[in-house]
Design a protein around this motif. Sequence first.
Motif, PDB file in Angstrom:
ATOM      1  N   ARG A   4      -6.342   9.371  13.491  1.00 22.53           N
ATOM      2  CA  ARG A   4      -7.256   8.542  12.711  1.00 22.53           C
ATOM      3  C   ARG A   4      -8.487   9.343  12.303  1.00 22.53           C
ATOM      4  NH1 ARG A   4      -8.224   2.607  12.589  1.00 22.53           N
ATOM      5  NH2 ARG A   4      -8.241   3.372  10.457  1.00 22.53           N
ATOM      6  N   VAL A  13      -8.483  -3.007  10.881  1.00 21.93           N
ATOM      7  CA  VAL A  13      -7.900  -3.235   9.563  1.00 21.93           C
ATOM      8  C   VAL A  13      -7.494  -4.698   9.441  1.00 21.93           C
ATOM      9  CG1 VAL A  13      -6.056  -2.634   7.970  1.00 21.93           C
ATOM     10  CG2 VAL A  13      -7.084  -0.878   9.423  1.00 21.93           C
ATOM     11  N   THR A  47       0.846  -1.182   0.000  1.00 20.37           N
ATOM     12  CA  THR A  47       0.000   0.000   0.000  1.00 20.37           C
ATOM     13  C   THR A  47       0.885   1.237   0.000  1.00 20.37           C
ATOM     14  OG1 THR A  47      -1.929   1.041   1.044  1.00 20.37           O
ATOM     15  CG2 THR A  47      -0.163   0.288   2.504  1.00 20.37           C
ATOM     16  N   LEU A  94       1.673   4.769   1.718  1.00 16.51           N
ATOM     17  CA  LEU A  94       1.472   5.401   3.021  1.00 16.51           C
ATOM     18  C   LEU A  94       1.928   6.854   2.997  1.00 16.51           C
ATOM     19  CD1 LEU A  94       2.809   2.567   5.364  1.00 16.51           C
ATOM     20  CD2 LEU A  94       0.418   3.162   4.945  1.00 16.51           C
ATOM     21  N   ASP A 106      -3.482   4.045  10.398  1.00 15.06           N
ATOM     22  CA  ASP A 106      -4.621   3.302   9.869  1.00 15.06           C
ATOM     23  C   ASP A 106      -4.385   1.797   9.927  1.00 15.06           C
ATOM     24  OD1 ASP A 106      -6.338   5.448   9.140  1.00 15.06           O
ATOM     25  OD2 ASP A 106      -5.081   5.841   7.394  1.00 15.06           O
ATOM     26  N   TRP A 159      -5.646  -3.514   1.177  1.00 18.17           N
ATOM     27  CA  TRP A 159      -6.415  -2.408   1.725  1.00 18.17           C
ATOM     28  C   TRP A 159      -7.200  -1.688   0.638  1.00 18.17           C
ATOM     29  CZ3 TRP A 159      -7.970  -0.518   6.199  1.00 18.17           C
ATOM     30  CH2 TRP A 159      -8.369   0.808   6.262  1.00 18.17           C
ATOM     31  N   TYR A 182      -3.019   6.155   2.872  1.00 17.08           N
ATOM     32  CA  TYR A 182      -3.342   5.919   4.270  1.00 17.08           C
ATOM     33  C   TYR A 182      -2.150   6.209   5.154  1.00 17.08           C
ATOM     34  CZ  TYR A 182      -7.401   3.734   2.235  1.00 17.08           C
ATOM     35  OH  TYR A 182      -8.546   3.528   1.511  1.00 17.08           O
ATOM     36  N   THR A 183      -2.430   6.536   6.399  1.00 16.04           N
ATOM     37  CA  THR A 183      -1.366   6.796   7.358  1.00 16.04           C
ATOM     38  C   THR A 183      -0.983   5.484   8.042  1.00 16.04           C
ATOM     39  OG1 THR A 183      -2.849   7.204   9.234  1.00 16.04           O
ATOM     40  CG2 THR A 183      -2.352   9.087   7.781  1.00 16.04           C
ATOM     41  N   ARG A 241      -9.719  12.320   3.856  1.00 21.46           N
ATOM     42  CA  ARG A 241     -10.080  11.494   2.707  1.00 21.46           C
ATOM     43  C   ARG A 241     -11.520  11.743   2.273  1.00 21.46           C
ATOM     44  NH1 ARG A 241      -6.656   7.620   5.188  1.00 21.46           N
ATOM     45  NH2 ARG A 241      -8.412   6.698   6.302  1.00 21.46           N
ATOM     46  N   SER A 286      -7.316  11.845   9.510  1.00 16.65           N
ATOM     47  CA  SER A 286      -7.023  11.231   8.218  1.00 16.65           C
ATOM     48  C   SER A 286      -8.307  10.789   7.520  1.00 16.65           C
ATOM     49  CB  SER A 286      -6.066  10.047   8.380  1.00 16.65           C
ATOM     50  OG  SER A 286      -6.649   8.990   9.118  1.00 16.65           O
ATOM     51  N   HIS A 287      -9.246  10.250   8.269  1.00 17.93           N
ATOM     52  CA  HIS A 287     -10.537   9.873   7.677  1.00 17.93           C
ATOM     53  C   HIS A 287     -11.267  11.105   7.148  1.00 17.93           C
ATOM     54  CE1 HIS A 287     -11.420   5.523   8.831  1.00 17.93           C
ATOM     55  NE2 HIS A 287     -10.197   5.745   9.291  1.00 17.93           N
TER      56      HIS A 287
END
Length: 300
Positions: free
Chosen positions: A162, A190, A77, A79, A184, A197, A180-181, A169, A165-166
């Motif tokens: 969290r 997760v 992913t 990051l 996350d 992801w 994503y951080t 987005r 970051s949500h």
Amino acid sequence: MSEVALPSSVRPDTWNADTAAMMEFAGLTWIEGVGDAAHRVFAPSGVMAAFIAACARTGLDPTAKQIYAAQMGGKWTVLVGIDGMRVVAQRTGQYDGQDPIEWLAAEDGQWTTVPPKAPYAARVAIYRKGVSRPLVQTVTLAEFGGRGGNWSQRPSHMLGIRAESHAFRRAFPMELAGLYTPEDFESDDVDTSDAPWEEREDWGALIASATTTGDLARVGARIAESGQGNDDIRAAYRARAAVLATEANTVDADVVDDQTPAEGEDASPTPPASPSAGTPDDYEAAASAEFDAAVERGEI
């Protein structure tokens, strides 16, 4: 970010020393083994294509650790740090600030900007120009919290990241989709054991939001790398490609218009390098080919 260091191809044999160093710093190449058994390993070409496209899309600097790639739960992913998300939002020119992070110490408690020792929930409101109301994101420790490390020492700080970051987005889905951080991936909600992801992505929305063939190609590269090119996604991709080609009134549009499928065949036009079904190697090859073609067209 240095233009010399950012690769123009996912083929390692074309990289110069600066590019190779940057890709290593970004976590996309490394040395395995010791002594005579030591050898250099590279991330899959599709992963590299998706990462470079993300750098081009966001303008974030891998050498400053604003953006990097990693395997989380065995899945690749891209990051970013929360500072990277803030930079991306600021550069859009649409970011209009945010309220301070607030926490709840108990379900029936009062929201406060003072971090409690044991938070129940955190929330943040982000403002985007042209949107009449703030985009508020609330997360609870029970659903989004992790265990050990910083989650034990600084749970309010981690839960606040969290929530932020949500919220980013949600406020900037096109710019921050698929990014994503690390926080996350440090929580219990997760699960990367069975699927990447990126499976949480709304591919249909991303395809529909592409306004140029270059944008669509980058979305296609990400779909190819994720291995999620099912029939519905491919149909949406082909339909959007046909619309963009028609709008541009290019030779591609004539080709699409001239395609007349036989009875029983799929009537949707198929552009080159669309995310088709196949093996993981097929997906990587398609992503690599589309990325190199986009570079040649000057789109990346």
